[in-house]
Design a protein around this motif. Structure first.
Motif, PDB file in Angstrom:
ATOM      1  N   UNK A 205      34.621  39.548  33.692  1.00 62.61           N
ATOM      2  CA  UNK A 205      34.640  40.901  33.147  1.00 62.61           C
ATOM      3  C   UNK A 205      34.141  41.948  34.160  1.00 62.61           C
ATOM      4  N   UNK A 206      33.504  41.465  35.229  1.00 59.71           N
ATOM      5  CA  UNK A 206      32.954  42.329  36.279  1.00 59.71           C
ATOM      6  C   UNK A 206      33.818  43.532  36.678  1.00 59.71           C
ATOM      7  N   UNK A 207      35.069  43.225  37.053  1.00 55.77           N
ATOM      8  CA  UNK A 207      35.978  44.286  37.492  1.00 55.77           C
ATOM      9  C   UNK A 207      36.163  45.335  36.392  1.00 55.77           C
ATOM     10  N   UNK A 208      36.067  44.877  35.149  1.00 58.76           N
ATOM     11  CA  UNK A 208      36.322  45.760  34.006  1.00 58.76           C
ATOM     12  C   UNK A 208      35.141  46.693  33.716  1.00 58.76           C
ATOM     13  N   UNK A 209      34.024  46.475  34.428  1.00 59.62           N
ATOM     14  CA  UNK A 209      32.952  47.465  34.381  1.00 59.62           C
ATOM     15  C   UNK A 209      33.387  48.732  35.104  1.00 59.62           C
ATOM     16  N   UNK A 210      34.275  48.542  36.088  1.00 58.05           N
ATOM     17  CA  UNK A 210      34.713  49.678  36.917  1.00 58.05           C
ATOM     18  C   UNK A 210      36.077  50.229  36.485  1.00 58.05           C
ATOM     19  N   UNK A 211      36.934  49.330  36.014  1.00 54.89           N
ATOM     20  CA  UNK A 211      38.221  49.774  35.455  1.00 54.89           C
ATOM     21  C   UNK A 211      38.175  49.425  33.977  1.00 54.89           C
ATOM     22  N   UNK A 212      37.847  50.389  33.154  1.00 56.21           N
ATOM     23  CA  UNK A 212      37.715  50.091  31.723  1.00 56.21           C
ATOM     24  C   UNK A 212      39.111  50.043  31.106  1.00 56.21           C
ATOM     25  N   UNK A 213      39.497  48.870  30.594  1.00 54.14           N
ATOM     26  CA  UNK A 213      40.864  48.714  30.088  1.00 54.14           C
ATOM     27  C   UNK A 213      41.041  49.352  28.705  1.00 54.14           C
ATOM     28  N   UNK A 214      42.268  49.743  28.405  1.00 57.86           N
ATOM     29  CA  UNK A 214      42.561  50.250  27.068  1.00 57.86           C
ATOM     30  C   UNK A 214      42.570  49.113  26.049  1.00 57.86           C
ATOM     31  N   UNK A 215      43.074  47.963  26.499  1.00 56.09           N
ATOM     32  CA  UNK A 215      43.076  46.785  25.628  1.00 56.09           C
ATOM     33  C   UNK A 215      42.794  45.539  26.449  1.00 56.09           C
ATOM     34  N   UNK A 216      42.388  44.495  25.772  1.00 54.59           N
ATOM     35  CA  UNK A 216      42.127  43.215  26.427  1.00 54.59           C
ATOM     36  C   UNK A 216      42.879  42.118  25.683  1.00 54.59           C
ATOM     37  N   UNK A 217      43.566  41.266  26.432  1.00 55.16           N
ATOM     38  CA  UNK A 217      44.266  40.124  25.843  1.00 55.16           C
ATOM     39  C   UNK A 217      43.722  38.845  26.469  1.00 55.16           C
ATOM     40  N   UNK A 218      43.574  37.830  25.662  1.00 52.96           N
ATOM     41  CA  UNK A 218      43.081  36.556  26.187  1.00 52.96           C
ATOM     42  C   UNK A 218      44.184  35.510  26.108  1.00 52.96           C
ATOM     43  N   UNK A 219      44.447  34.907  27.260  1.00 59.83           N
ATOM     44  CA  UNK A 219      45.474  33.871  27.332  1.00 59.83           C
ATOM     45  C   UNK A 219      44.814  32.496  27.411  1.00 59.83           C
ATOM     46  N   UNK A 220      45.209  31.628  26.491  1.00 61.62           N
ATOM     47  CA  UNK A 220      44.799  30.227  26.540  1.00 61.62           C
ATOM     48  C   UNK A 220      46.042  29.369  26.332  1.00 61.62           C
ATOM     49  N   UNK A 221      46.184  28.378  27.181  1.00 57.91           N
ATOM     50  CA  UNK A 221      47.329  27.470  27.116  1.00 57.91           C
ATOM     51  C   UNK A 221      48.670  28.203  27.012  1.00 57.91           C
ATOM     52  N   UNK A 222      48.779  29.243  27.824  1.00 51.21           N
ATOM     53  CA  UNK A 222      50.066  29.914  27.928  1.00 51.21           C
ATOM     54  C   UNK A 222      50.461  30.803  26.771  1.00 51.21           C
ATOM     55  N   UNK A 223      49.470  31.170  25.947  1.00 54.57           N
ATOM     56  CA  UNK A 223      49.746  32.100  24.846  1.00 54.57           C
ATOM     57  C   UNK A 223      48.608  33.113  24.731  1.00 54.57           C
TER      58      UNK A 223
END
Ligand code: ADP
Ligand code: MG
Ligand code: MG
Length: 250
Positions: A205-223
């Protein structure tokens, strides 16, 4: 619709399925983070979007402003304004940064349209300013003997010069020190606005302290197993990935 839309995307390496039905829509003007445990298809998604021949798309579509790009060559995709920042930047012996940038800008133009010196030099000046980089750097050979931080700066320089509509950034995270993260962030944030959409792929999440995303998606096992706001990235930071792995098996 001005958006990057990934519809039911399935992709394999050889006969090994890696992406198993990714659905994701990023409107132009928004940056979405893609996170997930290692080895679950994040980089594969980036590579499929830019057309890496190593991966076979077995089902689904990737639409840029409504146009399916999956049959297009990588340079045609670039002409639509898609930009991929590579995880492992290439060295091209004998090609200076300046030459490379000129060629890359030219490749985005329609046939018969020239990149003028004025356009090139003007963009270069403002990009170097954002990156706090001296102009002499562009006479160096691409990535030859570059430190990790310089490679990163160069990648962001390319992005600023090409003025993409959609960026796909895939960060290995490892090896990126705070200074490099800040450079990346400054470059990306300077481009943010209604004309830029994209995916910021990152394990941490480190990078996202500096680039705050509008949304976050989590990918597990290709979905995509979960989507949410920036707070989702913070949750991963404090709670780790175990709980999302369970979502995939549920
Ligand atoms: P992530 O970026 O989420 O860490 P990747 O997309 O790199 O994951 O990899 C997902 C899975 O696909 C892993 O099991 C990886 O070993 C496999 N994979 C990816 N690319 C290749 C390839 N070119 N050849 C063989 N296996 C691959
Ligand atoms: Mg990985
Ligand atoms: Mg990866």
């Amino acid at each position: 619709p001005h958006q990057l839309e990934i519809r039911n995307l399935h992709a394999s390496v050889g006969d090994q399925p890696i992406l198993r039905g990714i659905n994701l829509t990023v409107p132009r003007g928004e940056l979405h983070a893609v996170m997930g445990p290692n080895g679950n298809g994040k980089s594969t998604l980036a590579k499929v979007i830019v057309g890496d021949p190593e991966y076979t798309v077995t089902e689904g579509e990737v639409l840029v402003d409504g146009v399916n790009i999956l049959e297009m060559e990588p340079d045609e995709r670039a002409r639509l304004g898609l930009f991929l920042a590579f995880q492992y930047p290439v060295e091209i012996p004998g090609v200076t940064i300046a030459n490379f940038l000129r060629l890359a800008m030219q490749a985005r133009k329609e046939e018969g349209q020239e990149v003028s010196f004025t356009e090139f030099y003007g963009k270069l000046q403002s990009a170097l300013k954002v990156l706090e980089w001296d102009e002499s750097i562009v006479e160096r050979y691409l990535n030859e003997g570059f430190s990790g931080g310089e490679k990163k700066r160069n990648e962001i320089l390319q992005m600023l010069m090409l003025d993409p509509n959609y960026i796909i950034m895939d960060e290995t995270d490892s090896g990126l020190d705070v200074d490099a993260l800040k450079i990346v962030a400054r470059g990306v944030n300077s481009m943010r606005g209604e004309n830029l959409g994209g995916l910021i792929i990152t394990h941490y999440q480190r990078l996202l302290d500096y680039i705050v995303p509008d949304k976050v998606h989590i990918i597990v096992q290709g979905r995509v197993v979960q989507s949410g706001g920036p707070e989702l990235a913070k949750k991963l930071d404090t709670q780790g990935y175990d709980w999302v792995k369970e979502l995939a098996t549920a």
